[in-house]
Design a protein around this motif. Structure first.
Motif, PDB file in Angstrom:
ATOM      1  N   ALA A  75       0.619  -1.109  -0.013  1.00  0.00           N
ATOM      2  CA  ALA A  75      -0.169  -0.128  -0.132  1.00  0.00           C
ATOM      3  C   ALA A  75       0.802   1.438   0.053  1.00  0.00           C
ATOM      4  O   ALA A  75       0.715   2.218  -0.760  1.00  0.00           O
ATOM      5  N   ALA A  76       1.944   1.336   0.653  1.00  0.00           N
ATOM      6  CA  ALA A  76       2.794   2.421   0.745  1.00  0.00           C
ATOM      7  C   ALA A  76       3.496   2.618  -0.495  1.00  0.00           C
ATOM      8  O   ALA A  76       3.518   4.026  -0.857  1.00  0.00           O
ATOM      9  N   VAL A  77       3.774   1.573  -1.329  1.00  0.00           N
ATOM     10  CA  VAL A  77       4.240   1.978  -2.614  1.00  0.00           C
ATOM     11  C   VAL A  77       3.188   2.398  -3.728  1.00  0.00           C
ATOM     12  O   VAL A  77       3.310   3.533  -4.430  1.00  0.00           O
ATOM     13  N   ALA A  78       2.035   1.810  -3.577  1.00  0.00           N
ATOM     14  CA  ALA A  78       1.124   2.282  -4.607  1.00  0.00           C
ATOM     15  C   ALA A  78       0.465   3.786  -4.229  1.00  0.00           C
ATOM     16  O   ALA A  78       0.012   3.973  -5.067  1.00  0.00           O
ATOM     17  N   ALA A  79       0.593   4.014  -2.970  1.00  0.00           N
ATOM     18  CA  ALA A  79       0.226   5.414  -2.634  1.00  0.00           C
ATOM     19  C   ALA A  79       1.160   6.557  -3.072  1.00  0.00           C
ATOM     20  O   ALA A  79       0.984   7.756  -2.874  1.00  0.00           O
ATOM     21  N   ALA A  80       2.631   6.005  -3.167  1.00  0.00           N
ATOM     22  CA  ALA A  80       3.622   6.955  -3.653  1.00  0.00           C
ATOM     23  C   ALA A  80       3.181   7.597  -5.050  1.00  0.00           C
ATOM     24  O   ALA A  80       3.037   7.156  -6.226  1.00  0.00           O
ATOM     25  N   PRO A  81       3.359   9.243  -5.186  1.00  0.00           N
ATOM     26  CA  PRO A  81       3.015   9.593  -6.461  1.00  0.00           C
ATOM     27  C   PRO A  81       4.104   9.407  -7.332  1.00  0.00           C
ATOM     28  O   PRO A  81       4.049   9.198  -8.532  1.00  0.00           O
ATOM     29  N   GLU A  82       5.370   9.188  -6.881  1.00  0.00           N
ATOM     30  CA  GLU A  82       6.479   8.815  -7.749  1.00  0.00           C
ATOM     31  C   GLU A  82       6.157   7.428  -8.393  1.00  0.00           C
ATOM     32  O   GLU A  82       6.308   7.499  -9.906  1.00  0.00           O
ATOM     33  N   PHE A  83       5.635   6.510  -7.888  1.00  0.00           N
ATOM     34  CA  PHE A  83       5.475   5.056  -8.422  1.00  0.00           C
ATOM     35  C   PHE A  83       4.256   5.353  -9.601  1.00  0.00           C
ATOM     36  O   PHE A  83       4.279   4.925 -10.504  1.00  0.00           O
ATOM     37  N   LEU A  84       3.017   5.969  -9.014  1.00  0.00           N
ATOM     38  CA  LEU A  84       2.029   6.307  -9.898  1.00  0.00           C
ATOM     39  C   LEU A  84       2.281   7.356 -11.373  1.00  0.00           C
ATOM     40  O   LEU A  84       2.071   7.038 -12.475  1.00  0.00           O
ATOM     41  N   LEU A  85       3.190   8.303 -11.226  1.00  0.00           N
ATOM     42  CA  LEU A  85       4.002   9.003 -12.255  1.00  0.00           C
ATOM     43  C   LEU A  85       4.578   8.089 -13.078  1.00  0.00           C
ATOM     44  O   LEU A  85       4.375   8.438 -14.431  1.00  0.00           O
ATOM     45  N   ALA A  86       5.394   7.259 -12.687  1.00  0.00           N
ATOM     46  CA  ALA A  86       6.199   6.496 -13.460  1.00  0.00           C
ATOM     47  C   ALA A  86       5.239   5.571 -14.327  1.00  0.00           C
ATOM     48  O   ALA A  86       5.502   5.303 -15.539  1.00  0.00           O
ATOM     49  N   VAL A  87       4.223   4.960 -13.837  1.00  0.00           N
ATOM     50  CA  VAL A  87       3.224   3.954 -14.367  1.00  0.00           C
ATOM     51  C   VAL A  87       2.621   4.810 -15.364  1.00  0.00           C
ATOM     52  O   VAL A  87       2.494   4.368 -16.607  1.00  0.00           O
ATOM     53  N   ALA A  88       2.183   5.974 -15.170  1.00  0.00           N
ATOM     54  CA  ALA A  88       1.288   6.649 -16.341  1.00  0.00           C
ATOM     55  C   ALA A  88       2.368   7.084 -17.405  1.00  0.00           C
ATOM     56  O   ALA A  88       1.831   7.221 -18.551  1.00  0.00           O
ATOM     57  N   ALA A  89       3.443   7.367 -16.904  1.00  0.00           N
ATOM     58  CA  ALA A  89       4.364   7.999 -18.316  1.00  0.00           C
ATOM     59  C   ALA A  89       4.994   6.705 -18.842  1.00  0.00           C
ATOM     60  O   ALA A  89       4.870   6.962 -20.355  1.00  0.00           O
ATOM     61  N   GLY A  90       4.977   5.511 -18.358  1.00  0.00           N
ATOM     62  CA  GLY A  90       5.503   4.352 -19.043  1.00  0.00           C
ATOM     63  C   GLY A  90       4.256   3.869 -20.158  1.00  0.00           C
ATOM     64  O   GLY A  90       4.515   3.528 -21.431  1.00  0.00           O
ATOM     65  N   ALA A  91       2.948   3.924 -19.468  1.00  0.00           N
ATOM     66  CA  ALA A  91       1.828   3.508 -20.274  1.00  0.00           C
ATOM     67  C   ALA A  91       1.619   4.657 -21.305  1.00  0.00           C
ATOM     68  O   ALA A  91       1.466   4.075 -22.637  1.00  0.00           O
ATOM     69  N   GLY A  92       1.579   5.862 -21.283  1.00  0.00           N
ATOM     70  CA  GLY A  92       1.205   6.994 -22.088  1.00  0.00           C
ATOM     71  C   GLY A  92       2.340   7.015 -23.383  1.00  0.00           C
ATOM     72  O   GLY A  92       1.752   7.052 -24.311  1.00  0.00           O
ATOM     73  N   ALA A  93       3.326   6.798 -23.015  1.00  0.00           N
ATOM     74  CA  ALA A  93       4.543   6.731 -23.906  1.00  0.00           C
ATOM     75  C   ALA A  93       4.161   5.793 -24.895  1.00  0.00           C
ATOM     76  O   ALA A  93       4.554   5.827 -26.267  1.00  0.00           O
ATOM     77  N   THR A  94       4.091   4.492 -24.392  1.00  0.00           N
ATOM     78  CA  THR A  94       4.022   3.134 -25.256  1.00  0.00           C
ATOM     79  C   THR A  94       2.811   3.342 -26.008  1.00  0.00           C
ATOM     80  O   THR A  94       2.863   2.863 -27.207  1.00  0.00           O
ATOM     81  N   VAL A  95       1.781   3.750 -25.614  1.00  0.00           N
ATOM     82  CA  VAL A  95       0.458   3.888 -26.373  1.00  0.00           C
ATOM     83  C   VAL A  95       0.512   4.954 -27.449  1.00  0.00           C
ATOM     84  O   VAL A  95       0.143   4.923 -28.609  1.00  0.00           O
ATOM     85  N   PHE A  96       1.355   6.083 -27.169  1.00  0.00           N
ATOM     86  CA  PHE A  96       1.324   7.252 -28.362  1.00  0.00           C
ATOM     87  C   PHE A  96       2.215   6.737 -29.052  1.00  0.00           C
ATOM     88  O   PHE A  96       2.203   6.850 -30.446  1.00  0.00           O
ATOM     89  N   LEU A  97       3.458   5.931 -28.895  1.00  0.00           N
ATOM     90  CA  LEU A  97       4.298   5.492 -29.908  1.00  0.00           C
ATOM     91  C   LEU A  97       3.629   4.596 -30.909  1.00  0.00           C
ATOM     92  O   LEU A  97       3.630   4.736 -32.158  1.00  0.00           O
ATOM     93  N   ALA A  98       2.813   3.652 -30.395  1.00  0.00           N
ATOM     94  CA  ALA A  98       2.114   2.863 -31.207  1.00  0.00           C
ATOM     95  C   ALA A  98       1.009   3.434 -32.062  1.00  0.00           C
ATOM     96  O   ALA A  98       0.810   3.180 -33.265  1.00  0.00           O
TER      97      ALA A  98
END
Length: 382
Positions: A75-98
């Motif tokens: 839960a502590a990791v899931a609530a960390a903004p840095e973790f969620l920011l990395a997830v969002a950036a990774g997913a967004g960059a992949t979808v936009f490239l495709a």
């Protein structure tokens, strides 16, 4: 405050990329069967997807929790903004490239990969692999197979029912802009090497016969006083709107979930912002993926397209209701591919390329998400 603002912008980027790659998929069969123009189909997709996104506030709470990372990492990791920011950036960059390359991939798949890659780096051995497999991979892998298996018998059943109701399919050739002459009314003159109309029809026009792909298929017969073609068109539009609505219902909570854990936005504000970004992405960057989905996978007439949409809409709505993170992309491609296998028009090379892009989505998103999380560790944002 800075991290929360960046997270909000990253989520909007994911939503924009999602709209660009996914918005047209619900109406791809309308454009592919020449029932609607690109602009008309896109307008329908935008309106119905936006409506589905807004309704997700009330009907898809389970998906918000599923894609917040809870249960996958501590839960502590899931609530960390840095973790969620990395997830969002990774997913967004992949979808936009495709999207730029014209590949119809899954935002769900990209988010899953980014969650897994970032979670592995952030939580190590505490990453819940069992939850990852049962809650994410199984629905993602099963959904396109299930779509194919449902589409083939569904189309055959609907075709049989239509025949018993007196609605049958005719092959036609185009005469002028809006007129159609059934093939059975044509006679071939071998001496002149041309076709003539053997029944009363338009006079003073040139008729050209092209390949099978150029042939237009229409429905004749009436049901409850409505022509078979009007009935097929009406149901086709309705099913396309349903699929787009279901996509908005299913995809929006997955992106909103990134915001809620870090309290970057209230759910109502988050849904409205995500829905708007999705609409803009579809309006501005959908054409390449639209061509792939509409023209390259398989050739369909109205009835076949209607069947694919009905199967896609049913599966995605049920998945949203029970919190299963299926991919609208996988389901839609599976349904269209099922039609292509039924009528023999499936382009296996195109389907193979799409499958390859699906296989690459997860590791690419995982790698980008992990790299961004590592970068944030070396250069914290405060």
């Amino acid at each position: 405050m800075l991290v929360a603002a960046l997270l909000f912008l990253a989520a909007l980027f994911v939503a924009y990329a999602n709209g660009a790659n996914d918005n047209f998929k619900g109406v791809a069969t309308l454009f592919g069967s020449d029932t609607a123009s690109y602009r008309s189909a896109l307008a329908l997709a935008t309106i119905t997807t936006f409506a589905g996104a807004l309704c997700s506030v009330y009907f898809a709470e389970a998906l918000v929790q599923a894609f917040s990372g809870k249960g996958l990492v501590p839960a502590a990791v899931a609530a960390a903004p840095e973790f969620l920011l990395a997830v969002a950036a990774g997913a967004g960059a992949t979808v936009f490239l495709a999207t730029l390359l014209g590949f119809p991939i899954s935002t769900t798949h990209a988010l899953t990969g980014a969650l897994a890659g970032t979670g592995l780096l952030a939580a190590g051995s505490q990453l819940n692999l069992a939850h990852l497999g049962a809650g994410f991979f199984v629905p993602l892998l099963a959904s396109p197979v299930l779509a194919v298996l449902l589409t083939i018998p569904c189309y055959r059943g609907l075709r049989t029912l239509a025949g018993r109701l007196g609605i049958k399919r005719e092959s036609c050739i185009c005469v002028g802009a809006q007129q159609f002459v059934p093939v059975r009314q044509l006679q071939y003159n071998a001496a002149l090497q041309q076709y003539t109309v053997s029944a009363p029809g338009p006079a003073g026009v040139d008729i050209s016969v092209g390949t099978q792909n150029d042939c237009v298929e229409k429905y004749h017969g009436r049901l409850l006083g409505i022509s078979g073609q009007s009935l097929a068109n009406g149901l086709h539009y309705l099913s396309a709107g349903t699929v787009s609505f279901a996509r908005g219902l299913n995809d929006t909570p997955k992106i909103v979930g990134l915001l809620l854990v870090a309290e970057a936005a209230h759910i109502e504000l988050g849904v409205l912002a995500i829905a708007t970004a999705m609409a803009l992405g579809g309006l501005l960057n959908a054409r390449k993926v639209a061509i792939t989905m509409s023209r390259k996978i398989a050739r369909m007439n109205d009835g076949q397209a209607l069947t694919a949409n009905l199967v896609t809409g049913l599966l995605v709505i049920l998945a949203s209701r029970f919190g299963l993170p299926v991919s609208t992309t996988h389901v839609a491609v599976g349904a269209i591919g099922g039609i292509g296998l039924t009528n023999g028009s499936a382009d296996k090379s195109v389907m193979g390329g799409i499958l390859a892009s699906w296989l690459l989505t997860l590791p690419v998103a995982a790698a980008i998400g992990a790299l961004i999380y590592a970068w944030l560790g070396f250069f914290p944002l405060g």
